[in-house]
Design an enzyme around this catalytic site. Structure first.
Site, PDB file in Angstrom:
ATOM      1  N   PHE A 115     -29.333  32.593  35.431  1.00  0.00           N
ATOM      2  CA  PHE A 115     -27.957  32.316  34.973  1.00  0.00           C
ATOM      3  C   PHE A 115     -27.082  33.564  34.987  1.00  0.00           C
ATOM      4  O   PHE A 115     -26.038  33.590  34.345  1.00  0.00           O
ATOM      5  CB  PHE A 115     -27.973  31.654  33.587  1.00  0.00           C
ATOM      6  CG  PHE A 115     -28.927  30.507  33.506  1.00  0.00           C
ATOM      7  CD1 PHE A 115     -28.724  29.370  34.277  1.00  0.00           C
ATOM      8  CD2 PHE A 115     -30.063  30.570  32.713  1.00  0.00           C
ATOM      9  CE1 PHE A 115     -29.623  28.323  34.245  1.00  0.00           C
ATOM     10  CE2 PHE A 115     -30.968  29.519  32.680  1.00  0.00           C
ATOM     11  CZ  PHE A 115     -30.747  28.388  33.443  1.00  0.00           C
ATOM     12  N   GLY A 128     -34.821  28.600  40.760  1.00  0.00           N
ATOM     13  CA  GLY A 128     -34.949  27.247  40.227  1.00  0.00           C
ATOM     14  C   GLY A 128     -33.857  26.331  40.744  1.00  0.00           C
ATOM     15  O   GLY A 128     -33.805  25.145  40.409  1.00  0.00           O
ATOM     16  N   ARG A 172     -19.435  21.711  52.196  1.00  0.00           N
ATOM     17  CA  ARG A 172     -20.549  20.826  52.530  1.00  0.00           C
ATOM     18  C   ARG A 172     -21.625  20.927  51.462  1.00  0.00           C
ATOM     19  O   ARG A 172     -21.911  22.008  50.963  1.00  0.00           O
ATOM     20  CB  ARG A 172     -21.163  21.272  53.851  1.00  0.00           C
ATOM     21  CG  ARG A 172     -20.757  20.424  55.014  1.00  0.00           C
ATOM     22  CD  ARG A 172     -21.369  21.005  56.255  1.00  0.00           C
ATOM     23  NE  ARG A 172     -22.245  20.035  56.895  1.00  0.00           N
ATOM     24  CZ  ARG A 172     -23.029  20.345  57.917  1.00  0.00           C
ATOM     25  NH1 ARG A 172     -23.077  21.571  58.383  1.00  0.00           N
ATOM     26  NH2 ARG A 172     -23.767  19.419  58.468  1.00  0.00           N
ATOM     27  N   THR A 218     -30.535  18.757  44.778  1.00  0.00           N
ATOM     28  CA  THR A 218     -30.460  20.022  44.048  1.00  0.00           C
ATOM     29  C   THR A 218     -29.011  20.358  43.682  1.00  0.00           C
ATOM     30  O   THR A 218     -28.764  20.995  42.657  1.00  0.00           O
ATOM     31  CB  THR A 218     -31.104  21.151  44.872  1.00  0.00           C
ATOM     32  OG1 THR A 218     -30.516  21.176  46.178  1.00  0.00           O
ATOM     33  CG2 THR A 218     -32.595  20.921  45.010  1.00  0.00           C
ATOM     34  N   GLU A 265     -22.000  27.693  39.875  1.00  0.00           N
ATOM     35  CA  GLU A 265     -21.244  28.054  38.676  1.00  0.00           C
ATOM     36  C   GLU A 265     -20.105  27.109  38.334  1.00  0.00           C
ATOM     37  O   GLU A 265     -19.713  26.996  37.177  1.00  0.00           O
ATOM     38  CB  GLU A 265     -20.749  29.495  38.814  1.00  0.00           C
ATOM     39  CG  GLU A 265     -21.902  30.437  38.570  1.00  0.00           C
ATOM     40  CD  GLU A 265     -21.722  31.820  39.135  1.00  0.00           C
ATOM     41  OE1 GLU A 265     -21.474  32.723  38.345  1.00  0.00           O
ATOM     42  OE2 GLU A 265     -21.851  32.008  40.351  1.00  0.00           O
TER      43      GLU A 265
END
Ligand code: MOS
Length: 711
Positions: free
Chosen positions: A250, A477, A595, A601, A672
């Protein structure tokens, strides 16, 4: 799938026909998912290492001062303890720009929690017990640890992160503001926020034949290697940093942090492998946190809700050892147009750990303030907040004066409003009630820069028809490995099953960190170029062949048209009329991010960001005790975060957006943007539900305690 292809490819056509070329855009689970759920994926301190020892970091007990004495006798006498490193005996580090990582080198203490010693022992328990037994005496001085808007140390930094001017001005804000019929002048406050990745910062380090091998939990091993090379004055080739799997970051692992330096120092000192992992509580210390902010926003508009003047003044903190200038007001420079605009950043050096990146640094706190103020302006103007944002859309970046490559903020607002069911909203606060719940809805805009950094990669055709793509990307991740695999398959023109991806090792071709939402854009750029080059090579020389690519020149020469991803966040809350408890009914975001390589994910990234935004709005808050100069809530029992039960419904959608100016894969990045604007949408919804405007996050019960009496 044809069994011609790649390895024995005689022509580009053969390679092209072999794959369907549509891997990008298809949903696919993470490639490493089975390893992760079966526990065979190894994290930084899970690699078996012969003779491994354990380090335990000792934090400073004072805020500011000097160490006058270190008594290691009791610790060294404790069973299993091999060494206690401190400024008096630790190996020397180069006193370069990495002042924050210049650990155990000097008696000075710059903030509470600064690591002042490391105990190394044959077991984790022995190291911890040893750390308890180290006695350190200090000369402590006075300290200043609280951010205020009148702090005498406030100053204007030369620039804010990463390299924006601290202040901007266009037109005459004061005159424009004074002349406008509709105005808001409001101040918003956000507290310190702490990153809490599942895997803490952790390292296994060993020196072997003059080479340093490090398994580190980081967002980028090329960058960790460069920092260690500088600190230990070694050629980068003599260091290898591996991060095959990383349990979240993060932003907090976007750069080398204390544990990797301490582990390497300790390993050199004891001449054995050393493992050092921070505890959950230590994550609330020197690894970085989001700075608290104080933000004054002034907006003026005509009676149609068209903005005429915008001013955003942001105050944040840094430490005494490194300047970290959160770019809080930068969001406001490019989001909405107005003839008169001004933004400023002021900073103060406090006796605190250096703040650091946390998901969407700058844009996230800045959007909370601006998108809240826009809601207040919409109410003052009597205009629907979606409509007001649409009216203030701009095809030209107000800051740069050039057209955006693509925008689609209006598309996100319209599509979001349609899906959310915004049309029949009664704008009056407290207009919906269901039993003891007051119900309200809120909206906010969202944007995040679509950047890319230079990267390198190689692509190899194997004799068996398979392909190997090597790039030092990092998958923290997010699904990065899988996205690169999909991009590579299409660039090679082969089915993805024939492609193997190798990432997470500084011995691989150098690549930028997984940060700034620019991983996929940057890495895929180099991967596409390497694959294209390989296809050309294969035309001439079939068989095993490797092609390399480095995008430094190409990315560096990018035409600088402003490029951003956009979004619209919609939230419905219910607020208990007696207790003020806020619950989320539903949260819905629509994004325009170029795109989308992998819908599975991508969706996880977006709903993860939105959930963090909810957490910011309702739960998270670092509470600093001025006397001790440290946060008092430093575990997950006392530092609250949004959990699954707090998110009753979250949906993320995206527009089909093609922007050919971005990069070969056409991606804008979406790590983000999900968090940007979310907290404002929640606060706006709480206002709509209750009529109470909370301007200092989080929206705790006590701030809504008057809700009932207003009924
Ligand atoms: Mo992200 S805060 O740029 O790692």
């Amino acid at each position: 799938m044809s069994d011609d292809a790649a390895g024995r490819a005689g022509s580009d056509d053969t390679v092209g026909r072999a794959g369907s070329g549509d891997a990008v855009g298809r949903a696919h689970p993470r490639l490493e998912g089975p390893e992760k759920v079966t526990g065979t994926a190894r994290y930084a301190v899970e690699y078996p290492v012969d003779g491994v020892t354990y380090g335990w970091a000792v934090p400073s007990a004072v805020v500011r001062g000097r160490i006058t004495r270190v008594d290691t006798a009791a610790a060294l006498a404790s069973p299993g303890v091999l060494a206690v490193l401190h400024h008096g005996n630790a190996p020397r580090l180069a006193p370069g720009p990495e002042r924050e990582l210049w650990l155990l080198q000097e008696p000075a203490v710059h903030y509470r929690g600064q690591y002042v010693a490391v105990v190394v022992a044959t077991s984790l328990e022995a190291a911890r017990e040893g750390a308890r037994l180290v006695r350190i005496d200090y000369d402590a001085g006075p300290h200043s640890t609280v951010l205020t808007d009148d702090h005498p140390g406030l100053y204007k930094p030369d620039h804010v992160n990463p390299s924006y001017p601290a202040d901007t001005a266009e037109g005459d804000f004061d005159a424009g503001y004074a002349a406008a019929p509709v105005r808001v002048d409001t101040t918003y406050r956000t507290p310190a926020y702490h990153n809490n990745p599942m895997e803490p910062h952790a390292t296994t380090a060993h020196w072997h034949d003059g080479r340093l091998l490090v398994h580190d939990s980081t967002q980028g091993t090329s960058s960790v290697r460069a920092t260690l090379a500088e600190l230990f004055e070694l050629p980068p080739e003599s260091i290898r940093v591996v991060a095959e799997h990383v349990g979240g970051g993060f932003g907090s692992k976007g750069y080398a942090k204390a544990p990797v330096v301490l582990a390497a120092l300790a390993a050199r000192h004891v001449d054995r492998p050393v493992r050092l992992a921070l505890t959950r509580q230590q994550l609330f210390g020197p690894i970085g946190y989001r700075t608290p902010t104080i933000q004054r926003v002034r907006l003026a508009a005509d009676t149609d809700g068209r903005l005429t003047a915008i001013c955003h003044d942001a105050i944040s903190q840094t430490s005494t050892i490194r300047e970290f200038a959160e770019q809080t007001a930068v969001y406001t420079r490019s989001m909405y147009a107005a003839p008169h605009r001004r933004t400023t950043h002021r900073l103060v050096r406090l006796d605190v750990p250096t703040p650091f990146w946390m998901r969407a640094p700058g844009e996230c706190p800045g959007a909370y303030a601006l998108e809240s103020a826009v809601d207040e302006l919409a109410i003052a103007a009597g205009i629907d907040p979606v409509e007001l944002r649409v009216r203030n859309d701009t095809a030209v970046d107000p800051d740069q004066g050039r057209p955006f490559t693509s925008r689609n903020l209006v598309g996100c607002l319209r599509e979001g409003a349609r899906r959310f069911g915004w049309a029949d909203r009664n704008p009056s606060p407290r207009s919906r009630r269901d039993g003891r719940w007051l119900i309200g809805t809120g909206v906010a805009g969202s944007s995040y820069p679509a950047r890319a950094r230079p990267s390198s990669a190689t692509a190899t055709a194997r004799p068996d028809g398979g392909f190997l793509v090597r790039i030092n990307a990092t998958d923290i991740g997010t699904g990065a490995r899988t996205a690169i695999w999909q991009v590579a398959a299409d660039a090679l023109g082969v089915p993805p099953e024939r492609v193997e991806i190798r990432i997470g090792d500084s011995d691989l071709p150098t690549a930028p960190v997984a940060g700034g939402s620019m991983g996929t854009a940057s890495w895929s750029w180099a991967v596409v170029r390497a694959c294209q080059s390989l296809r050309e090579k294969l035309r001439d020389s079939p068989g095993e062949v490797t092609a390399e690519a480095d995008t430094t020149d190409e990315v560096g020469n990018q035409p600088a048209r402003p490029r951003y991803a956009y979004g619209a966040q919609f939230v419905e809350v219910r607020v208990d009329v007696d207790t003020g408890e806020v619950r989320l009914n539903r949260m819905l975001g629509v994004f325009a991010a170029g795109r989308v390589v992998n819908p599975t994910t991508a969706r996880s990234q977006l709903i993860g960001g939105m959930t963090m935004g909810l957490s910011m709005a309702l739960h998270e808050e670092g509470l600093l005790d001025e006397r001790y100069g440290d946060w008092v809530n430093h575990d997950l029992a006392t530092y609250h975060i949004t959990g699954c039960a707090d998110v009753e419904s979250v949906e993320a959608y995206w527009l089909d957006e093609q922007d050919d100016e971005l990069n070969p894969a056409g991606v804008k990045g979406l790590g983000e943007i999900g968090i940007v604007g979310t907290a404002a949408a929640v606060a706006n919804a709480v206002h709509h539900a209750t009529g109470v405007r909370v301007r200092d996050l989080p929206i705790r019960l006590d701030k809504l305690i008057g809700v009932s009496s207003l009924a």
